[in-house]
Write an enzyme that holds these catalytic residues in place. Structure first.
Site, PDB file in Angstrom:
ATOM      1  N   CYS A  67      13.946  11.369   6.296  1.00  0.00           N
ATOM      2  CA  CYS A  67      13.979  10.957   7.708  1.00  0.00           C
ATOM      3  C   CYS A  67      15.364  11.130   8.306  1.00  0.00           C
ATOM      4  O   CYS A  67      15.503  11.200   9.522  1.00  0.00           O
ATOM      5  CB  CYS A  67      13.485   9.526   7.852  1.00  0.00           C
ATOM      6  SG  CYS A  67      14.332   8.424   6.725  1.00  0.00           S
ATOM      7  N   GLU A  72      10.401   1.498  10.021  1.00  0.00           N
ATOM      8  CA  GLU A  72      11.336   2.583   9.697  1.00  0.00           C
ATOM      9  C   GLU A  72      10.577   3.882   9.931  1.00  0.00           C
ATOM     10  O   GLU A  72       9.739   4.270   9.124  1.00  0.00           O
ATOM     11  CB  GLU A  72      11.779   2.487   8.225  1.00  0.00           C
ATOM     12  CG  GLU A  72      12.547   1.225   7.891  1.00  0.00           C
ATOM     13  CD  GLU A  72      13.942   1.189   8.495  1.00  0.00           C
ATOM     14  OE1 GLU A  72      14.407   2.221   8.996  1.00  0.00           O
ATOM     15  OE2 GLU A  72      14.551   0.112   8.482  1.00  0.00           O
ATOM     16  N   LYS A 105       0.863  -1.183   0.000  1.00  0.00           N
ATOM     17  CA  LYS A 105       0.000   0.000   0.000  1.00  0.00           C
ATOM     18  C   LYS A 105       0.897   1.229   0.000  1.00  0.00           C
ATOM     19  O   LYS A 105       1.576   1.499   0.987  1.00  0.00           O
ATOM     20  CB  LYS A 105      -0.898   0.020   1.237  1.00  0.00           C
ATOM     21  CG  LYS A 105      -1.963   1.104   1.136  1.00  0.00           C
ATOM     22  CD  LYS A 105      -2.317   1.743   2.449  1.00  0.00           C
ATOM     23  CE  LYS A 105      -1.409   2.871   2.829  1.00  0.00           C
ATOM     24  NZ  LYS A 105      -1.368   4.018   1.914  1.00  0.00           N
ATOM     25  N   GLU A 152       9.664  16.378  15.074  1.00  0.00           N
ATOM     26  CA  GLU A 152      10.340  16.234  13.781  1.00  0.00           C
ATOM     27  C   GLU A 152       9.858  17.364  12.860  1.00  0.00           C
ATOM     28  O   GLU A 152       8.664  17.627  12.778  1.00  0.00           O
ATOM     29  CB  GLU A 152       9.983  14.867  13.174  1.00  0.00           C
ATOM     30  CG  GLU A 152      10.724  14.548  11.898  1.00  0.00           C
ATOM     31  CD  GLU A 152      10.318  13.188  11.315  1.00  0.00           C
ATOM     32  OE1 GLU A 152       9.180  12.744  11.519  1.00  0.00           O
ATOM     33  OE2 GLU A 152      11.165  12.592  10.624  1.00  0.00           O
TER      34      GLU A 152
HETATM   35  P1  NAP Z   1       2.590   8.576   7.703  1.00  0.00           P
HETATM   36  O1  NAP Z   1       1.514   9.562   7.784  1.00  0.00           O
HETATM   37  O2  NAP Z   1       2.852   7.692   8.874  1.00  0.00           O
HETATM   38  O3  NAP Z   1       2.279   7.685   6.397  1.00  0.00           O
HETATM   39  C1  NAP Z   1       3.108   6.642   5.989  1.00  0.00           C
HETATM   40  C2  NAP Z   1       2.268   5.550   5.372  1.00  0.00           C
HETATM   41  O4  NAP Z   1       1.358   5.057   6.362  1.00  0.00           O
HETATM   42  C3  NAP Z   1       1.397   6.037   4.207  1.00  0.00           C
HETATM   43  O5  NAP Z   1       1.300   5.008   3.248  1.00  0.00           O
HETATM   44  C4  NAP Z   1       0.065   6.280   4.884  1.00  0.00           C
HETATM   45  O6  NAP Z   1      -1.046   6.172   4.030  1.00  0.00           O
HETATM   46  C5  NAP Z   1       0.044   5.139   5.878  1.00  0.00           C
HETATM   47  N1  NAP Z   1      -0.911   5.352   6.969  1.00  0.00           N
HETATM   48  C6  NAP Z   1      -1.317   6.534   7.515  1.00  0.00           C
HETATM   49  N2  NAP Z   1      -2.250   6.301   8.486  1.00  0.00           N
HETATM   50  C7  NAP Z   1      -2.399   4.956   8.546  1.00  0.00           C
HETATM   51  C8  NAP Z   1      -3.212   4.093   9.328  1.00  0.00           C
HETATM   52  N3  NAP Z   1      -4.040   4.556  10.260  1.00  0.00           N
HETATM   53  N4  NAP Z   1      -3.120   2.755   9.113  1.00  0.00           N
HETATM   54  C9  NAP Z   1      -2.285   2.270   8.176  1.00  0.00           C
HETATM   55  N5  NAP Z   1      -1.503   3.026   7.394  1.00  0.00           N
HETATM   56  C10 NAP Z   1      -1.558   4.354   7.585  1.00  0.00           C
HETATM   57  O7  NAP Z   1       3.985   9.241   7.361  1.00  0.00           O
HETATM   58  P2  NAP Z   1       4.291  10.284   6.202  1.00  0.00           P
HETATM   59  O8  NAP Z   1       3.952  11.633   6.691  1.00  0.00           O
HETATM   60  O9  NAP Z   1       3.737   9.843   4.911  1.00  0.00           O
HETATM   61  O10 NAP Z   1       5.862  10.106   6.064  1.00  0.00           O
HETATM   62  C11 NAP Z   1       6.749  10.876   6.763  1.00  0.00           C
HETATM   63  C12 NAP Z   1       7.320  10.114   7.931  1.00  0.00           C
HETATM   64  O11 NAP Z   1       8.012   8.956   7.448  1.00  0.00           O
HETATM   65  C13 NAP Z   1       8.344  10.907   8.683  1.00  0.00           C
HETATM   66  O12 NAP Z   1       8.158  10.745  10.064  1.00  0.00           O
HETATM   67  C14 NAP Z   1       9.660  10.284   8.246  1.00  0.00           C
HETATM   68  O13 NAP Z   1      10.703  10.468   9.154  1.00  0.00           O
HETATM   69  C15 NAP Z   1       9.273   8.859   8.065  1.00  0.00           C
HETATM   70  N6  NAP Z   1      10.218   8.156   7.180  1.00  0.00           N
HETATM   71  C16 NAP Z   1      11.056   7.256   7.734  1.00  0.00           C
HETATM   72  C17 NAP Z   1      11.976   6.597   6.944  1.00  0.00           C
HETATM   73  C18 NAP Z   1      12.897   5.590   7.544  1.00  0.00           C
HETATM   74  O14 NAP Z   1      13.468   4.820   6.802  1.00  0.00           O
HETATM   75  N7  NAP Z   1      13.078   5.555   8.845  1.00  0.00           N
HETATM   76  C19 NAP Z   1      12.031   6.860   5.575  1.00  0.00           C
HETATM   77  C20 NAP Z   1      11.158   7.794   5.034  1.00  0.00           C
HETATM   78  C21 NAP Z   1      10.241   8.433   5.860  1.00  0.00           C
HETATM   79  P3  NAP Z   1      -1.750   7.512   3.435  1.00  0.00           P
HETATM   80  O15 NAP Z   1      -0.728   8.175   2.604  1.00  0.00           O
HETATM   81  O16 NAP Z   1      -2.880   6.971   2.654  1.00  0.00           O
HETATM   82  O17 NAP Z   1      -2.158   8.338   4.629  1.00  0.00           O
END
Ligand code: NAP
Length: 475
Positions: free
Chosen positions: A278, A244, A168, A379
């Site tokens: 990140c 991650e 997804k 963050e």
């Molecule tokens: P996010 O809101 O947590 O979304 C990430 C993924 O989770 C998306 O596919 C999102 O779908 C899904 N998601 C959201 N709510 C969900 C739920 N209730 N149940 C299941 N899935 C759900 O994060 P983001 O804002 O897109 O990404 C930024 C974050 O990712 C930052 O905190 C960054 O540091 C972290 N990140 C970490 C790494 C690493 O390797 N450590 C790499 C890249 C990014 P939708 O888009 O449909 O909401």
């Protein structure tokens, strides 16, 4: 969506739009999947598992190699799509496609190196053999900030290990996911082995994945908040997880470092992907004696950044992903200034014809930042560089570790003993020492504390998709 080897509509018939964050232009529509579609994808992955896991590692490797070649052949078109859908400048998008392809190559090679063990027994009539076997059907949830490489970093090791997958992608970057899956399909990944469910509401899809016993592992990249929730629910069914999550990277500059060199590195890694990585530094912690030259060089570098549409030649910083991110920048800057930080440059939304239809925030430097400001705990995920000062090494280490996150950290020093001492004392999973990119498909990427569990890339990356089985054999 791509389910069981076919491009399919959502069972509801619904679609949702993908738009360009620099211009607001509509890029296309994709199926808006739900629970029933997730169900079909899991069923397809379950049905395909037995045939896929019993293929030889050499056959699986060949398919990954084909995908690697194909992704590089399509590097320009994939990069152009990524710039339109996610916003990063074209040159950086090309780099990301190269990084994404690296995982296909790396795990094509690792597929052939899944070794077991023979362990001596205390009994003369017994032998122990340890096998490494695929965990089974895996689910992957990916973010928008690295919309292609985050997919290959999960799907390539799953394929290499003999697992099947349901993915997804983020709501903001579904078209990048579609084109990545087109590479898998064209490279000859068999029907049902990789499945893509696009959706605007992640919850029903995630609910189905979490409820279904045949899904044995979930690999998630995204925010710590959502990661914790998914890990807790996966724990209820004892599914394996890789997480991650977010970061709050410190960037330490010691008094023996060259402040200009450190500031050049700081500008490069802070504004990478408009601060939406990140591993982007979230706090610059600089020795008091060199903070002025550090700030002067950082400022000079920031002045030269060119914000704009990533497709326009010369652009070095793209837009933020959306207006929610813009508001977060405004909130963090406002809070810091209210509490005494000095705004050196930037600090507000960019306006004018180039910017009005997108989510552009001016590259920003805040000086005199202190620990109680929001930006030191939350963050940022945007183009703001907050600079704090320290007076001695122990204080710097304590400041750096004063976060719930533990993903990346950076140290600038010319003293080798200090570099090793401080790197060992920092509670982070990846440390750059006079280096702004401690990442590669060949090294284990991941964090500690609330930045996650497990590692991606490297030898460790395939181990995440393998179960250990012991055979005790009586002779
Ligand atoms: P996010 O809101 O947590 O979304 C990430 C993924 O989770 C998306 O596919 C999102 O779908 C899904 N998601 C959201 N709510 C969900 C739920 N209730 N149940 C299941 N899935 C759900 O994060 P983001 O804002 O897109 O990404 C930024 C974050 O990712 C930052 O905190 C960054 O540091 C972290 N990140 C970490 C790494 C690493 O390797 N450590 C790499 C890249 C990014 P939708 O888009 O449909 O909401």
């Amino acid at each position: 969506m791509y389910i069981n080897g076919e491009w399919q509509a959502a069972s509801s018939g619904k679609t949702f739009a993908s738009t360009n964050p620099a211009t607001g232009a509509l890029l296309g529509t994709v199926p808006d999947g739900g629970r029933a579609d997730a169900r079909r994808a899991i069923d397809a992955a379950t049905a395909a598992l037995s045939a896929w896991r019993t293929r030889t590692a050499y056959e699986r490797s060949e398919i990954l190699l084909a995908a690697h070649r194909m992704m590089l052949q399509r590097q320009d078109s994939l990069a152009t799509l990524m710039t339109k859908e996610q916003g990063k400048p074209l040159r950086m998008a090309r780099t990301e496609v190269g990084y994404a392809a690296d995982f296909l190559l790396w795990f094509a090679e690792e597929a052939k190196r899944v070794y077991g063990e023979v362990i001596p027994s205390a009994r003369t009539d017994q032998r122990f053999i340890v096998l490494q076997q695929p965990v089974g059907v895996c689910a992957a949830i990916t973010p928008w900030n690295y919309p292609i490489s985050m997919i290959t970093r999960k799907v390539a090791p799953a394929l290499a290990a003999g697992c099947t997958s349901v993915l997804k992608p983020a709501e903001q970057t579904p078209l990048c996911a579609v084109e990545t899956f087109r590479v898998f399909a064209d490279a000859g990944v068999p029907a049902g082995v990789v499945n893509l469910v696009t959706c605007s509401d992640p919850e029903p899809v995630a609910d189905e994945i979490l409820a279904e016993a045949s899904v044995r592992k979930i690999s998630f990249t995204g925010s710590t908040e959502i990661g914790k929730m998914i890990a807790a629910r996966a724990g209820g069914a004892m599914k394996r997880v890789s997480m991650e999550l977010g970061g709050h990277a410190p960037f330490l500059v010691f008094e023996d470092a060259n402040p200009e060199h450190a500031a050049k590195g700081a500008a490069l890694v802070k504004f990478l992907n408009t601060g939406q990585a990140c591993i982007c530094p979230n706090r610059f912690i600089v020795h008091r004696s060199i903070v002025e030259p550090f700030l002067a060089t950082l400022r000079a570098r920031v002045v030269k950044l060119v914000p704009g549409d990533g497709l326009v030649k010369g652009t070095t910083v793209g837009p933020l992903i959306d207006d929610v991110a813009l508001k977060k920048m405004q909130r963090q800057v406002g809070d810091a200034v209210d509490k005494g930080a000095k705004l050196l440059i930037g600090g507000s939304r960019l306006t004018g014809t180039t910017f009005d239809n997108g989510a552009f925030f001016a590259p920003t430097i805040l000086a005199d930042v202190t620990a109680e400001m929001l930006i030191c705990s939350e963050e940022t995920f945007g183009p703001i560089a907050p600079v704090l000062v320290f007076d001695d090494e122990d204080e710097a280490i304590a400041m750096a570790n004063a976060t719930t996150y533990g993903l990346a950290g950076y140290i600038y020093t010319r003293d080798l003993a200090r570099a090793i001492r401080v790197a060992e004392a920092l509670d982070f999973g990846m440390i750059g020492i006079n280096d702004i990119n401690p990442t590669s498909a060949a090294v284990p990427f991941g964090g500690i504390k609330e930045s996650g569990l497990g590692r991606e890339g490297a030898r460790a990356g395939i181990a995440e998709y393998l179960d250990t089985k012991v055979l005790g054999i009586a002779l």
